[in-house]
Design a protein around this motif. Structure first.
Motif, PDB file in Angstrom:
ATOM      1  N   MET A   1       0.842  -1.172   0.000  1.00  0.00           N
ATOM      2  CA  MET A   1       0.000   0.000   0.000  1.00  0.00           C
ATOM      3  C   MET A   1       0.883   1.230   0.000  1.00  0.00           C
ATOM      4  SD  MET A   1      -2.513   1.307   2.957  1.00  0.00           S
ATOM      5  CE  MET A   1      -3.858   1.744   1.911  1.00  0.00           C
ATOM      6  N   HIS A   2       0.541   2.175  -0.828  1.00  0.00           N
ATOM      7  CA  HIS A   2       1.237   3.457  -0.842  1.00  0.00           C
ATOM      8  C   HIS A   2       0.204   4.554  -0.720  1.00  0.00           C
ATOM      9  CE1 HIS A   2       5.145   1.811  -1.745  1.00  0.00           C
ATOM     10  NE2 HIS A   2       4.565   1.037  -2.622  1.00  0.00           N
ATOM     11  N   PHE A   3       0.487   5.510   0.119  1.00  0.00           N
ATOM     12  CA  PHE A   3      -0.442   6.612   0.313  1.00  0.00           C
ATOM     13  C   PHE A   3      -0.374   7.538  -0.885  1.00  0.00           C
ATOM     14  CE2 PHE A   3       0.724   5.327   4.649  1.00  0.00           C
ATOM     15  CZ  PHE A   3      -0.541   4.976   5.097  1.00  0.00           C
ATOM     16  N   SER A   4      -1.546   7.981  -1.326  1.00  0.00           N
ATOM     17  CA  SER A   4      -1.569   8.951  -2.410  1.00  0.00           C
ATOM     18  C   SER A   4      -1.246  10.319  -1.827  1.00  0.00           C
ATOM     19  CB  SER A   4      -2.951   8.958  -3.086  1.00  0.00           C
ATOM     20  OG  SER A   4      -3.921   9.455  -2.188  1.00  0.00           O
ATOM     21  N   GLU A   5      -1.014  11.266  -2.708  1.00  0.00           N
ATOM     22  CA  GLU A   5      -0.640  12.608  -2.260  1.00  0.00           C
ATOM     23  C   GLU A   5      -1.722  13.253  -1.405  1.00  0.00           C
ATOM     24  OE1 GLU A   5       0.710  15.110  -5.411  1.00  0.00           O
ATOM     25  OE2 GLU A   5       2.132  13.619  -6.133  1.00  0.00           O
ATOM     26  N   ASP A   6      -3.014  12.896  -1.639  1.00  0.00           N
ATOM     27  CA  ASP A   6      -4.091  13.515  -0.875  1.00  0.00           C
ATOM     28  C   ASP A   6      -4.509  12.683   0.347  1.00  0.00           C
ATOM     29  OD1 ASP A   6      -5.054  11.585  -2.576  1.00  0.00           O
ATOM     30  OD2 ASP A   6      -6.938  12.600  -2.983  1.00  0.00           O
ATOM     31  N   THR A   7      -3.835  11.580   0.591  1.00  0.00           N
ATOM     32  CA  THR A   7      -4.116  10.745   1.759  1.00  0.00           C
ATOM     33  C   THR A   7      -2.919  10.798   2.700  1.00  0.00           C
ATOM     34  OG1 THR A   7      -5.430   9.225   0.423  1.00  0.00           O
ATOM     35  CG2 THR A   7      -4.675   8.428   2.553  1.00  0.00           C
ATOM     36  N   GLU A   8      -3.185  11.211   3.928  1.00  0.00           N
ATOM     37  CA  GLU A   8      -2.115  11.255   4.919  1.00  0.00           C
ATOM     38  C   GLU A   8      -2.311  10.130   5.912  1.00  0.00           C
ATOM     39  OE1 GLU A   8      -1.011  14.833   6.806  1.00  0.00           O
ATOM     40  OE2 GLU A   8      -1.523  16.060   5.076  1.00  0.00           O
ATOM     41  N   PRO A   9      -1.229   9.604   6.447  1.00  0.00           N
ATOM     42  CA  PRO A   9      -1.367   8.569   7.476  1.00  0.00           C
ATOM     43  C   PRO A   9      -1.954   9.180   8.753  1.00  0.00           C
ATOM     44  CG  PRO A   9       0.915   9.260   7.276  1.00  0.00           C
ATOM     45  CD  PRO A   9       0.160   9.933   6.162  1.00  0.00           C
ATOM     46  N   ASP A  10      -2.611   8.331   9.548  1.00  0.00           N
ATOM     47  CA  ASP A  10      -3.154   8.776  10.830  1.00  0.00           C
ATOM     48  C   ASP A  10      -2.064   8.791  11.897  1.00  0.00           C
ATOM     49  OD1 ASP A  10      -5.953   8.991  10.032  1.00  0.00           O
ATOM     50  OD2 ASP A  10      -5.866   6.812   9.811  1.00  0.00           O
ATOM     51  N   TRP A  11      -1.157   7.828  11.835  1.00  0.00           N
ATOM     52  CA  TRP A  11      -0.109   7.661  12.838  1.00  0.00           C
ATOM     53  C   TRP A  11       1.182   7.213  12.175  1.00  0.00           C
ATOM     54  CZ3 TRP A  11      -1.476   8.818  17.792  1.00  0.00           C
ATOM     55  CH2 TRP A  11      -2.834   8.817  18.101  1.00  0.00           C
ATOM     56  N   THR A  12       2.301   7.514  12.820  1.00  0.00           N
ATOM     57  CA  THR A  12       3.597   6.967  12.426  1.00  0.00           C
ATOM     58  C   THR A  12       4.051   6.078  13.569  1.00  0.00           C
ATOM     59  OG1 THR A  12       4.138   8.918  11.117  1.00  0.00           O
ATOM     60  CG2 THR A  12       5.971   7.479  11.726  1.00  0.00           C
ATOM     61  N   LEU A  13       4.451   4.850  13.240  1.00  0.00           N
ATOM     62  CA  LEU A  13       4.940   3.890  14.228  1.00  0.00           C
ATOM     63  C   LEU A  13       6.439   4.069  14.392  1.00  0.00           C
ATOM     64  CD1 LEU A  13       4.764   1.330  16.013  1.00  0.00           C
ATOM     65  CD2 LEU A  13       4.939  -0.011  13.898  1.00  0.00           C
ATOM     66  N   TYR A  14       6.855   4.302  15.636  1.00  0.00           N
ATOM     67  CA  TYR A  14       8.270   4.438  15.977  1.00  0.00           C
ATOM     68  C   TYR A  14       8.667   3.263  16.869  1.00  0.00           C
ATOM     69  CZ  TYR A  14       8.548   9.240  14.291  1.00  0.00           C
ATOM     70  OH  TYR A  14       8.556  10.362  13.502  1.00  0.00           O
ATOM     71  N   VAL A  15       9.819   2.691  16.595  1.00  0.00           N
ATOM     72  CA  VAL A  15      10.406   1.662  17.457  1.00  0.00           C
ATOM     73  C   VAL A  15      11.838   2.094  17.736  1.00  0.00           C
ATOM     74  CG1 VAL A  15      11.045  -0.765  17.703  1.00  0.00           C
ATOM     75  CG2 VAL A  15       8.936  -0.163  16.494  1.00  0.00           C
ATOM     76  N   GLY A  16      12.179   2.214  19.004  1.00  0.00           N
ATOM     77  CA  GLY A  16      13.511   2.668  19.369  1.00  0.00           C
ATOM     78  C   GLY A  16      13.811   4.076  18.890  1.00  0.00           C
ATOM     79  N   GLY A  17      12.771   4.901  18.779  1.00  0.00           N
ATOM     80  CA  GLY A  17      12.947   6.279  18.334  1.00  0.00           C
ATOM     81  C   GLY A  17      13.049   6.452  16.834  1.00  0.00           C
ATOM     82  N   GLU A  18      12.998   5.348  16.084  1.00  0.00           N
ATOM     83  CA  GLU A  18      13.103   5.410  14.618  1.00  0.00           C
ATOM     84  C   GLU A  18      11.738   5.158  13.975  1.00  0.00           C
ATOM     85  OE1 GLU A  18      15.864   6.195  12.893  1.00  0.00           O
ATOM     86  OE2 GLU A  18      16.860   6.458  14.821  1.00  0.00           O
ATOM     87  N   PRO A  19      11.361   5.948  12.969  1.00  0.00           N
ATOM     88  CA  PRO A  19      10.096   5.690  12.279  1.00  0.00           C
ATOM     89  C   PRO A  19      10.211   4.417  11.439  1.00  0.00           C
ATOM     90  CG  PRO A  19      11.300   7.455  11.187  1.00  0.00           C
ATOM     91  CD  PRO A  19      12.082   7.096  12.418  1.00  0.00           C
ATOM     92  N   VAL A  20       9.255   3.507  11.624  1.00  0.00           N
ATOM     93  CA  VAL A  20       9.319   2.233  10.894  1.00  0.00           C
ATOM     94  C   VAL A  20       8.097   1.991  10.021  1.00  0.00           C
ATOM     95  CG1 VAL A  20      10.862   1.179  12.583  1.00  0.00           C
ATOM     96  CG2 VAL A  20       8.393   0.848  12.803  1.00  0.00           C
ATOM     97  N   GLY A  21       7.012   2.761  10.215  1.00  0.00           N
ATOM     98  CA  GLY A  21       5.839   2.533   9.388  1.00  0.00           C
ATOM     99  C   GLY A  21       4.785   3.600   9.568  1.00  0.00           C
ATOM    100  N   LEU A  22       3.874   3.652   8.595  1.00  0.00           N
ATOM    101  CA  LEU A  22       2.757   4.587   8.602  1.00  0.00           C
ATOM    102  C   LEU A  22       1.465   3.806   8.742  1.00  0.00           C
ATOM    103  CD1 LEU A  22       3.879   6.826   5.595  1.00  0.00           C
ATOM    104  CD2 LEU A  22       4.257   7.247   8.045  1.00  0.00           C
ATOM    105  N   LEU A  23       0.562   4.300   9.584  1.00  0.00           N
ATOM    106  CA  LEU A  23      -0.725   3.654   9.813  1.00  0.00           C
ATOM    107  C   LEU A  23      -1.830   4.563   9.301  1.00  0.00           C
ATOM    108  CD1 LEU A  23      -0.182   2.461  13.496  1.00  0.00           C
ATOM    109  CD2 LEU A  23       0.401   1.258  11.392  1.00  0.00           C
ATOM    110  N   SER A  24      -2.783   3.989   8.571  1.00  0.00           N
ATOM    111  CA  SER A  24      -3.891   4.780   8.027  1.00  0.00           C
ATOM    112  C   SER A  24      -5.181   3.970   8.063  1.00  0.00           C
ATOM    113  CB  SER A  24      -3.603   5.200   6.592  1.00  0.00           C
ATOM    114  OG  SER A  24      -3.642   4.071   5.747  1.00  0.00           O
ATOM    115  N   GLY A  25      -6.283   4.675   7.896  1.00  0.00           N
ATOM    116  CA  GLY A  25      -7.582   4.014   7.853  1.00  0.00           C
ATOM    117  C   GLY A  25      -7.923   3.325   9.160  1.00  0.00           C
TER     118      GLY A  25
END
Length: 105
Positions: A1-25
Motif C-alpha cells: 500500500m502506498h499513500f496517495s498525495e491527498d491521503t495522509e497517514p493517521d499515525w507513524t509507528l516508531y520503534v527505538g525512536g526510529e520511524p518504521v511505518g505509517l498507519l492509516s484508515g
C-alpha cells in the motif's frame, strides 16, 4: 500500500525512536484499533522481531516465545499522530503483519 498525495497517514509507528511505518484508515474494533500499514525504511531492522512476536501471539505467548515481544517493548514503541493537537502514546500491544496492523491503547 502506498499513500496517495491527498491521503495522509493517521499515525507513524516508531520503534527505538526510529520511524518504521505509517498507519492509516484506523477503525475501532474494541478493544483493538485496526488499520493499514505501510513500511518505512526502518521497518526491515525490526521486521523479524514483529514476525516472531506475531507467531508468539498465535501460540498464546508461551514462555519460550516471549523474547521477541520483550525486545520490541524494550526498544520502546510509540505511535505519533499526524493530526496536530493529538498526543503520541505507547500502545499496550501492537501487531504488524503484511499490510495490516492492529493495536491497543
Amino acid at each position: 500500500m502506498h499513500f496517495s498525495e491527498d491521503t495522509e497517514p493517521d499515525w507513524t509507528l516508531y520503534v527505538g525512536g526510529e520511524p518504521v511505518g505509517l498507519l492509516s484508515g484506523v477503525e475501532q474494533d474494541m478493544p483493538w484499533m485496526r488499520c493499514n500499514f505501510e513500511p518505512l525504511e526502518g521497518w526491515e531492522a525490526v521486521r523479524a522481531l514483529f514476525d516472531l512476536h506475531n507467531e508468539a501471539g498465535r501460540q498464546g505467548f508461551p514462555r519460550d516465545k516471549l523474547s521477541a515481544t520483550k525486545a520490541i517493548l524494550d526498544r520502546g514503541v510509540e505511535l505519533r499522530p499526524s493530526e496536530p493537537g493529538t498526543e503520541a502514546f505507547q500502545p499496550f500491544m501492537i501487531y504488524v503483519e503484511g499490510g495490516k496492523a492492529r493495536f491497543r491503547r
